[in-house]
Design an enzyme around this catalytic site. Structure first.
Site, PDB file in Angstrom:
ATOM      1  N   TYR A 129       0.875  -1.395   0.066  1.00  0.00           N
ATOM      2  CA  TYR A 129       0.109   0.020   0.079  1.00  0.00           C
ATOM      3  C   TYR A 129       1.031   1.514   0.061  1.00  0.00           C
ATOM      4  O   TYR A 129       2.265   1.169   0.217  1.00  0.00           O
ATOM      5  CB  TYR A 129      -1.027   0.143   1.252  1.00  0.00           C
ATOM      6  CG  TYR A 129      -0.219   0.249   2.495  1.00  0.00           C
ATOM      7  CD1 TYR A 129       0.596  -0.603   3.203  1.00  0.00           C
ATOM      8  CD2 TYR A 129      -0.500   1.489   3.190  1.00  0.00           C
ATOM      9  CE1 TYR A 129       1.185  -0.436   4.443  1.00  0.00           C
ATOM     10  CE2 TYR A 129       0.016   1.803   4.462  1.00  0.00           C
ATOM     11  CZ  TYR A 129       0.815   0.882   4.907  1.00  0.00           C
ATOM     12  OH  TYR A 129       1.639   1.267   6.210  1.00  0.00           O
ATOM     13  N   GLU A 178      12.647   2.721  14.040  1.00  0.00           N
ATOM     14  CA  GLU A 178      11.686   3.578  13.616  1.00  0.00           C
ATOM     15  C   GLU A 178      10.492   3.400  14.691  1.00  0.00           C
ATOM     16  O   GLU A 178      10.520   2.673  15.546  1.00  0.00           O
ATOM     17  CB  GLU A 178      11.260   3.435  12.253  1.00  0.00           C
ATOM     18  CG  GLU A 178      10.617   1.947  11.668  1.00  0.00           C
ATOM     19  CD  GLU A 178      10.061   1.940  10.534  1.00  0.00           C
ATOM     20  OE1 GLU A 178      10.031   2.943   9.767  1.00  0.00           O
ATOM     21  OE2 GLU A 178       9.918   0.772   9.841  1.00  0.00           O
ATOM     22  N   LEU A 234      11.089   1.735   7.033  1.00  0.00           N
ATOM     23  CA  LEU A 234      10.548   2.105   5.732  1.00  0.00           C
ATOM     24  C   LEU A 234      11.184   3.346   5.561  1.00  0.00           C
ATOM     25  O   LEU A 234      11.222   4.234   6.255  1.00  0.00           O
ATOM     26  CB  LEU A 234       9.100   2.450   6.225  1.00  0.00           C
ATOM     27  CG  LEU A 234       8.199   2.655   4.657  1.00  0.00           C
ATOM     28  CD1 LEU A 234       7.769   1.485   3.987  1.00  0.00           C
ATOM     29  CD2 LEU A 234       6.902   3.451   5.050  1.00  0.00           C
ATOM     30  N   LYS A 293       6.363  -1.730   2.077  1.00  0.00           N
ATOM     31  CA  LYS A 293       5.184  -0.975   2.628  1.00  0.00           C
ATOM     32  C   LYS A 293       4.097  -2.289   2.469  1.00  0.00           C
ATOM     33  O   LYS A 293       2.986  -1.999   1.638  1.00  0.00           O
ATOM     34  CB  LYS A 293       4.730   0.282   1.965  1.00  0.00           C
ATOM     35  CG  LYS A 293       4.014   1.198   2.997  1.00  0.00           C
ATOM     36  CD  LYS A 293       3.972   2.540   2.891  1.00  0.00           C
ATOM     37  CE  LYS A 293       3.113   3.456   3.195  1.00  0.00           C
ATOM     38  NZ  LYS A 293       3.185   3.486   4.699  1.00  0.00           N
TER      39      LYS A 293
END
Ligand code: PLP
Length: 291
Positions: A37, A183, A207, A151
């Site tokens: 996505y 993250e 990411l 993702k």
């Protein structure tokens, strides 16, 4: 332009009301979480950093071996059309591609057409309280897989981690893998130490955030010192400032970490500057002088 009403979605080549957009239960997105996505913010009717989002989309598709169903020109036309249909202004675009529908079997099916869904929702600006007070975060072990640069729609670890943070009264979980910060559960992480902005280098454990990249560009063009390098847990706890970034939340200052104040417990001066630069960039995008 018509008022924002984000009820139209795009599903497999057609625009339709959201409540009429149906996907068969055999879709591999539903059965396996087999898909990827993107989330793209829209400001003043303009898609933010579209080229960069489409490049990451293409990288995610390649990472899970799904052929890109549309060319970049087609993506761009479709996304612009949907944004216009839903009233332009400030929206958040959600775009999902799954491997398509097939009888349940782990191995890839032959000749399956990917399912493409695009929807939008209103994009709310961060409240003044959130900007003035910052957010709190807790540190947790990064329990995710080793392809975090993709993702992927399969977000169960991220969901469990975020919920653990929420249950502890915090807004985000900051993740630690083998002693290093990766993250947040749905955000990239930055610290400031002695006026230098530091964020982990890109790699398979995080990411590659579009917001993150823009922040580093803004730091470079505005002579703000920055480094892309490992951050240890100890360095996180000794940071002068901690920030989180994402397309929908923009740049938030973490003012409390594991119940202790970060610095003086208020958003710091380097965050103030970066936040102002980011807002100026958004205004340039709306004015058509930035992408
Ligand atoms: N890292 C993770 C795990 C995310 O889910 C997100 C966004 O949702 C980000 C980082 C930030 O990426 P971007 O700035 O492109 O929204």
């Amino acid at each position: 332009m018509s008022p924002i009403n984000t009820s139209t979605v795009y599903l497999n080549g057609q625009y339709m009301p959201q409540d009429q957009a149906l996907v068969p239960v055999t879709d591999r997105g539903f059965i396996f979480g087999d898909g990827i996505y993107e989330v793209i913010p829209v400001y003043g009717g303009r898609l933010f950093r579209l080229e960069e989002h489409l490049q990451r989309l293409s990288n995610s598709l390649a990472g899970v071996r799904i052929d890109n169903p549309l060319s970049n020109k087609e993506w761009s036309q479709t996304l612009h059309e949907l944004v216009q249909k839903n009233g332009g202004g400030e929206q958040s675009v959600y775009l999902q591609i799954t491997r398509g529908q097939a009888p349940r079997d782990h191995a890839f099916p032959d000749d399956t057409t990917p399912t493409v869904l695009i929807s939008t929702s209103p994009l709310k600006a961060a409240s003044t309280t959130l900007l003035e007070q910052g957010v709190s975060a807790i540190t947790l072990e990064d329990i995710r897989w080793k392809y975090c640069h993709i993702k992927a729609i399969a977000l169960l670890p991220n969901i469990l981690l975020r919920q653990q943070a929420v249950d502890a009264g915090a807004q985000e979980a900051i993740l630690i893998r083998a002693g290093l910060i990766t993250e947040g559960a749905a955000s990239n992480l930055f610290i400031v130490k002695d006026n230098t902005i530091i964020t982990p280098a890109k790699g398979p454990f995080l990411l590659p955030g579009i917001t993150r990249d823009l922040m580093l560009e803004l730091a470079a063009t505005n002579a703000m010192p920055y480094k892309e390098t490992d951050i240890t847990a100890a360095e996180l706890f000794e940071a002068d400032e901690i920030w989180l970034s994402s397309s929908t939340k923009e740049i938030l200052s973490v003012t409390h970490l594991d119940d202790a104040a970060v610095g003086d417990g208020k958003p710091g001066p380097v965050w103030q500057r970066m936040h102002a630069l980011y807002q100026a960039y958004k205004q340039a995008l709306i004015a058509g002088t930035a992408n």
